[in-house]
Design an enzyme around this catalytic site. Structure first.
Site: not given
Ligand code: PEP
Length: 270
Positions: A20-22, A112, A114, A182, A228, A249-250
């Site tokens: 997920n590039w956001k 999600h 967010e 999540e 994470s 994500g990141g």
């Molecule tokens: C996400 O936003 O779906 C996510 C899991 O982010 P991260 O991996 O950065 O915690």
């Protein structure tokens, strides 16, 4: 993830690693990123049949990434980060599932944290979006998870279980869906859940799929963990029987790190 049984023969769910590039990478950066990731996996002789890979760029990148994947025969699936609950009409700024399907998107992330937090998406809105995705032949990646306050008040599973129950209202038994657990406190915090915590909640989410859509659907449905995830912890999640992949994500924005997550079977011997 491990083999599960449907009572007759073992069923193996294909692992899914989803990035997920956001709101990161414009369409030009997206080209460079997808090419580099593809080359990194090719150089490492990654077995493309071992793990399904999906990328979720911003809307404005989708056409570009679709064209690249198609032209270079890159074995990545394409997904969007959201869609409208409506199919067409006077909904300024929204994007129809019909448009995503035309861009060869296979997946769409729905609910999600967010979106729930910054756009006030309720469980009912999430459910309407899930139905919209299915109407257009898209596979919804339904995100559920508890905040740290929820965790303290209700424990880990009550909120995600309730969110998934509502999200699956009106979904037919044969529907192809993905569920992503999540925990909100784990997203972008560097503080991942433990594999046991992820397993416990993912197993309960699979029970919800069984209750709402039947046992076959529960055996077939991929339940991902997200929060994470890194190359150093992915294997410990993937060893759990009810964790079938990860929503990342990141770490999905760093070519070598995301490639290492995708290659979890090699570098840690799962
Ligand atoms: C996400 O936003 O779906 C996510 C899991 O982010 P991260 O991996 O950065 O915690």
């Amino acid at each position: 993830m491990v083999a599960v049984t449907d009572g007759t023969a073992p069923v193996r769910r294909a692992p899914l690693i989803a990035g997920n590039w956001k709101m990161n990478l414009d369409h030009q950066q997206a080209i460079a990123f997808v090419q580099k990731l593809h080359w990194a996996l090719r150089d490492a002789k990654h077995d493309k049949g071992s793990v399904e890979i999906a990328v979720f760029p911003p809307f404005t990148d989708l056409r570009t990434v679709q064209t690249l994947i198609d032209a270079d025969k890159i074995p990545f699936e394409l997904g969007a980060q959201d869609l409208s609950a409506h199919d067409s009409g006077a909904y300024t700024g929204e994007v129809s599932g019909a448009f995503l399907a035309k861009l060869a998107c296979r997946y769409v992330i729905i609910g999600h944290s967010e979106r729930r937090q910054y756009h006030h998406e309720t469980d009912e809105v999430v459910a309407a979006k899930v139905r919209a995705a299915l109407r257009h032949g898209l596979v919804p990646v339904i995100c559920v998870g508890e905040t740290s306050e929820d965790l303290e008040k209700f424990g880990a599973s009550a909120v995600p279980v309730g969110q998934l129950q509502t999200a699956l209202d009106g979904v037919p038994a044969g529907a192809d869906i993905v569920v992503a657990y999540e925990p909100v406190w784990a997203i972008g915090s560097g503080q991942a859940a433990t594999p046991q915590q992820a397993q416990d909640v993912c197993a309960k989410l699979r029970d919800v799929v069984a209750e709402k859509l039947g046992g076959d659907a529960a055996d077939r449905t991929r339940v991902l963990y997200g929060g994470s995830v890194k190359s150093s912890n992915i294997a410990s999640f993937m060893r759990e029987p009810d964790v079938d992949g990860a929503l990342v994500g990141g770490a999905s924005l760093v070519v070598d790190e995301f490639a290492a997550i995708i290659r979890y079977q090699k570098h840690v011997g799962v």
